[in-house]
Motif scaffolding. Structure first.
Motif, PDB file in Angstrom:
ATOM      1  N   THR A 204      -4.168   5.418  -7.295  1.00  0.00           N
ATOM      2  CA  THR A 204      -5.118   5.311  -6.179  1.00  0.00           C
ATOM      3  C   THR A 204      -6.132   4.196  -6.438  1.00  0.00           C
ATOM      4  OG1 THR A 204      -4.873   7.672  -5.730  1.00  0.00           O
ATOM      5  CG2 THR A 204      -6.834   6.589  -4.839  1.00  0.00           C
ATOM      6  N   LEU A 205      -6.670   4.162  -7.651  1.00  0.00           N
ATOM      7  CA  LEU A 205      -7.642   3.109  -7.982  1.00  0.00           C
ATOM      8  C   LEU A 205      -6.973   1.738  -7.947  1.00  0.00           C
ATOM      9  CD1 LEU A 205     -10.394   2.120  -8.904  1.00  0.00           C
ATOM     10  CD2 LEU A 205      -9.744   2.679 -11.272  1.00  0.00           C
ATOM     11  N   GLY A 206      -5.771   1.655  -8.488  1.00  0.00           N
ATOM     12  CA  GLY A 206      -5.060   0.375  -8.489  1.00  0.00           C
ATOM     13  C   GLY A 206      -4.799  -0.135  -7.082  1.00  0.00           C
ATOM     14  N   ALA A 207      -4.436   0.777  -6.185  1.00  0.00           N
ATOM     15  CA  ALA A 207      -4.186   0.373  -4.794  1.00  0.00           C
ATOM     16  C   ALA A 207      -5.468  -0.148  -4.152  1.00  0.00           C
ATOM     17  CB  ALA A 207      -3.635   1.564  -4.008  1.00  0.00           C
TER      18      ALA A 207
ATOM     19  N   LEU B 262      -8.139  -1.442  -5.700  1.00  0.00           N
ATOM     20  CA  LEU B 262      -8.515  -2.724  -6.315  1.00  0.00           C
ATOM     21  C   LEU B 262      -7.604  -3.850  -5.849  1.00  0.00           C
ATOM     22  CD1 LEU B 262      -9.259  -1.539  -9.977  1.00  0.00           C
ATOM     23  CD2 LEU B 262     -10.926  -2.285  -8.253  1.00  0.00           C
ATOM     24  N   PHE B 263      -6.326  -3.547  -5.664  1.00  0.00           N
ATOM     25  CA  PHE B 263      -5.360  -4.551  -5.215  1.00  0.00           C
ATOM     26  C   PHE B 263      -5.794  -5.167  -3.887  1.00  0.00           C
ATOM     27  CE2 PHE B 263      -1.552  -5.834  -2.899  1.00  0.00           C
ATOM     28  CZ  PHE B 263      -0.819  -6.527  -3.848  1.00  0.00           C
ATOM     29  N   ASN B 264      -6.367  -4.330  -3.054  1.00  0.00           N
ATOM     30  CA  ASN B 264      -6.724  -4.771  -1.701  1.00  0.00           C
ATOM     31  C   ASN B 264      -8.187  -5.206  -1.573  1.00  0.00           C
ATOM     32  OD1 ASN B 264      -4.268  -4.237   0.124  1.00  0.00           O
ATOM     33  ND2 ASN B 264      -4.402  -2.361  -1.098  1.00  0.00           N
ATOM     34  N   ASP B 265      -8.919  -5.237  -2.687  1.00  0.00           N
ATOM     35  CA  ASP B 265     -10.360  -5.501  -2.612  1.00  0.00           C
ATOM     36  C   ASP B 265     -10.688  -6.825  -3.315  1.00  0.00           C
ATOM     37  OD1 ASP B 265     -13.239  -5.419  -3.093  1.00  0.00           O
ATOM     38  OD2 ASP B 265     -13.109  -3.317  -2.496  1.00  0.00           O
ATOM     39  N   PRO B 266     -11.481  -7.680  -2.681  1.00  0.00           N
ATOM     40  CA  PRO B 266     -11.839  -8.957  -3.313  1.00  0.00           C
ATOM     41  C   PRO B 266     -12.750  -8.822  -4.519  1.00  0.00           C
ATOM     42  CG  PRO B 266     -12.883  -8.736  -1.156  1.00  0.00           C
ATOM     43  CD  PRO B 266     -11.926  -7.604  -1.282  1.00  0.00           C
TER      44      PRO B 266
ATOM     45  N   VAL C  84     -11.837  -3.519 -20.570  1.00  0.00           N
ATOM     46  CA  VAL C  84     -11.993  -3.291 -19.128  1.00  0.00           C
ATOM     47  C   VAL C  84     -10.931  -4.081 -18.358  1.00  0.00           C
ATOM     48  CG1 VAL C  84     -13.529  -3.548 -17.138  1.00  0.00           C
ATOM     49  CG2 VAL C  84     -14.457  -2.827 -19.363  1.00  0.00           C
ATOM     50  N   LEU C  85     -10.701  -5.315 -18.799  1.00  0.00           N
ATOM     51  CA  LEU C  85      -9.671  -6.142 -18.152  1.00  0.00           C
ATOM     52  C   LEU C  85      -8.298  -5.481 -18.253  1.00  0.00           C
ATOM     53  CD1 LEU C  85      -8.580  -8.819 -16.939  1.00  0.00           C
ATOM     54  CD2 LEU C  85      -8.479  -9.709 -19.291  1.00  0.00           C
ATOM     55  N   VAL C  86      -7.948  -5.040 -19.444  1.00  0.00           N
ATOM     56  CA  VAL C  86      -6.625  -4.438 -19.636  1.00  0.00           C
ATOM     57  C   VAL C  86      -6.519  -3.120 -18.855  1.00  0.00           C
ATOM     58  CG1 VAL C  86      -5.031  -3.443 -21.321  1.00  0.00           C
ATOM     59  CG2 VAL C  86      -6.259  -5.549 -21.865  1.00  0.00           C
ATOM     60  N   ASN C  87      -7.552  -2.322 -18.908  1.00  0.00           N
ATOM     61  CA  ASN C  87      -7.517  -1.060 -18.166  1.00  0.00           C
ATOM     62  C   ASN C  87      -7.366  -1.300 -16.668  1.00  0.00           C
ATOM     63  OD1 ASN C  87      -7.768   0.543 -20.436  1.00  0.00           O
ATOM     64  ND2 ASN C  87      -9.994   0.790 -20.264  1.00  0.00           N
ATOM     65  N   THR C  88      -8.116  -2.276 -16.176  1.00  0.00           N
ATOM     66  CA  THR C  88      -8.022  -2.604 -14.741  1.00  0.00           C
ATOM     67  C   THR C  88      -6.595  -3.032 -14.391  1.00  0.00           C
ATOM     68  OG1 THR C  88     -10.350  -3.276 -14.708  1.00  0.00           O
ATOM     69  CG2 THR C  88      -8.940  -4.096 -12.928  1.00  0.00           C
TER      70      THR C  88
ATOM     71  N   SER D 137      -1.006  -2.098 -12.243  1.00  0.00           N
ATOM     72  CA  SER D 137       0.395  -1.892 -12.605  1.00  0.00           C
ATOM     73  C   SER D 137       0.885  -0.521 -12.161  1.00  0.00           C
ATOM     74  CB  SER D 137       0.553  -2.059 -14.116  1.00  0.00           C
ATOM     75  OG  SER D 137       1.874  -1.816 -14.515  1.00  0.00           O
ATOM     76  N   ALA D 138       0.055   0.504 -12.363  1.00  0.00           N
ATOM     77  CA  ALA D 138       0.451   1.852 -11.947  1.00  0.00           C
ATOM     78  C   ALA D 138       0.715   1.893 -10.446  1.00  0.00           C
ATOM     79  CB  ALA D 138      -0.649   2.852 -12.327  1.00  0.00           C
ATOM     80  N   TYR D 139      -0.093   1.155  -9.695  1.00  0.00           N
ATOM     81  CA  TYR D 139       0.122   1.080  -8.240  1.00  0.00           C
ATOM     82  C   TYR D 139       1.408   0.312  -7.918  1.00  0.00           C
ATOM     83  CZ  TYR D 139      -0.410  -0.837  -3.527  1.00  0.00           C
ATOM     84  OH  TYR D 139      -0.177  -1.234  -2.238  1.00  0.00           O
ATOM     85  N   LEU D 140       1.585  -0.828  -8.539  1.00  0.00           N
ATOM     86  CA  LEU D 140       2.759  -1.656  -8.233  1.00  0.00           C
ATOM     87  C   LEU D 140       4.065  -0.935  -8.561  1.00  0.00           C
ATOM     88  CD1 LEU D 140       1.599  -5.209  -9.428  1.00  0.00           C
ATOM     89  CD2 LEU D 140       1.521  -4.221  -7.135  1.00  0.00           C
TER      90      LEU D 140
END
Lengths: 374, 101
Positions: free
Chosen positions: A56-59, A61-65, A172-176, A181-184
């Motif tokens: 959910t978080l990945g999705a 962030l994927f769509n957020d600038p 933080v970068l890797v976790n993000t 990745s979990a979303y993709l």
């Protein structure tokens, strides 16, 4: 009347049999393109793979600038969910016009390599690099940590990963990236007309298989046979996930070339974010064999990863530089390929096919059935 | 496996079904009494003029049995498996053809 009924039965029976055009050998080869969808395992190198909170978080962030340093872009700006997670431009437009076509992001779970040049051996690294790439989202590790900390996503992040303030920016970068990745991993193409055909052949249900258009069957026969497409486009994803010279020029201008796999390997082998590195969450380092044992060769220059053909009709334009506008152009490229453009010391698998107009149309008809709506 | 060397010790390769474009392993057994100092494994597709994209990893299980990992045939067609065995400084080459669908 009786004679008429008998004749009709014969025609019908003959028609059904005639419409499965494939030989037994071709049928066996066709079965290798399935079943679909494949069973995908959780990514052991990503501890939040399959985690619903991370997805959910990945999705989001994927769509957020928020993932770009100045809020100008999101991942979705180039990988548009409405356009099969690609765009219709020949080359991606980041902060500058990039050199390559935007690849679709579907069916990426579990691949051996990612990107046209294969500079990543896992999906979270492939998600990470654009965040810090200067020509793309352009964050630094520090600016990303600040952006996430100050965003509305910080509580979701901390629910998954703990307090962000005590984490180093690189973590933080890797976790993000691992949430992206979990979303993709959840993005896949649906079953298609081809899959119905393939499964009917497996069941030996020739009546059902005969519903597959004759033109597509002829195209499949070319794909398996004289076209030699199956040499690289094999398996359920229609890709061997390796790197080849497709005869597309890789000179960017008079003095620069797109190094393709050669550059991808240079990047990969100096990266901290591989399956063999410390950022992998997998203590067994499953999958790291590839980065450890991959061979380098001068002929890697200008080779590019074989793209999947699943959903291919939805992702025009084509090739690593987006230089071919539609599937018809792709088939004509291989039909009249200029062997002089191929590596002299590279593999010898391509030569001009000199296809007829009907053969070109048949191959396009086959490829169209690999998408949801032909 | 075949060898052009006269009186070469026999070499046998065992493999489960070989998957296309996925890694697999093989076992190499070397017959005879001559000591084996090293085993090297590779493969090519003669018709396509290319070899393996990954370097096979050879591990000795015993003096005469070797496990080979990280093999990957990335295309269907005819592959030529090549095994080189060093016997006390003498290298002997063996080949075997594998047709992959």
């Amino acid at each position: 009347m009786k004679l008429w009924v008998t004749a009709a039965s014969i025609v019908l029976t003959g028609a059904v049999r005639a419409e499965v055009l494939l030989s037994e050998d071709e049928i066996q080869k066709t079965l290798s393109f399935g079943p679909w969808p494949p069973i995908v395992q959780s990514d052991p190198s990503n501890r939040v793979s399959r985690d619903s909170r991370a997805i959910t978080l990945g999705a989001a962030l994927f769509n957020d600038p928020v993932l770009s340093v100045d809020g100008a872009f999101s991942c979705a700006s180039c990988h548009d969910p409405e356009q099969a997670f690609a765009t219709s431009e020949a080359q991606a437009l980041g902060r500058v016009l990039l050199d390559r076509n935007t690849p679709s992001l579907r069916n990426l779970a579990g691949l051996r390599w990612y990107g046209w040049g294969g500079k990543s051996d896992n999906l979270w690294a492939a998600s990470l690099h654009p965040i810090i790439e200067e020509q793309e989202l352009a964050h630094s590790k520090e600016s990303l940590k600040t952006a996430i900390s100050e965003s509305s996503y910080v509580s979701d992040y901390e629910t998954i990963f703990g307090s962000i303030q005590v984490q180093e920016p690189e973590l933080v970068l890797v976790n993000t990236a691992k949430t992206i990745s979990a979303y993709l991993e959840t993005l896949g193409t649906e079953r298609t007309q081809f899959d119905d055909f393939r499964d009917a052949l497996e069941r030996r249900d020739l009546a059902a298989a005969a519903n597959y258009p004759a033109a597509a069957q002829r195209g499949l026969q070319l794909f398996l046979g004289r076209g030699n497409c199956v040499l690289c486009h094999n398996g359920p994803r229609f890709s061997n996930n390796e790197f080849h010279d497709a005869g597309v020029p890789y000179f960017l201008n008079e003095t620069e070339v797109d190094e393709g796999r050669f550059g991808g390997l240079n990047f990969l082998l100096s990266s901290a974010y591989t399956l063999d590195g410390d950022w992998s969450d997998d203590p067994d380092k499953k999958g790291a064999w590839a980065v450890r044992s991959v061979r380098r060769s001068h002929s890697d220059f200008g080779t590019f990863r074989t793209p999947s053909l699943r959903g291919v009709a939805e992702t025009a334009p084509y090739m690593h530089d987006g230089s071919l506008i539609d599937l018809d152009a792709v088939i004509r490229h291989y039909s009249k390929i200029d062997a002089e453009r191929l590596h002299a010391d590279g593999e010898a698998i391509l030569s001009a096919l000199n296809l007829s107009e009907r053969e070109i149309a048949d191959l396009v008809a086959f490829l169209a059935t690999l998408s949801k709506v032909p | 496996m075949g060898s052009e060397t006269q009186n070469a010790p026999a070499v046998h390769v065992a493999a489960a079904a070989i998957p296309l474009a996925q890694p697999f392993s093989i076992l190499v057994t070397i017959c005879g009494e001559t000591a084996v100092s090293e085993v090297r494994v590779d493969a090519i597709m003669p018709a396509h003029q290319h070899g393996l994209n990954y370097a096979p990893k050879v591990t000795a299980i015993s003096d005469r049995l070797f496990r080979v990992d990280d093999m990957l045939f990335h295309m269907p067609g005819l592959w030529e498996l090549q095994v080189n065995v060093d016997f006390n400084g003498r290298s002997v080459s063996y080949t075997s053809e594998i047709a992959l669908k």
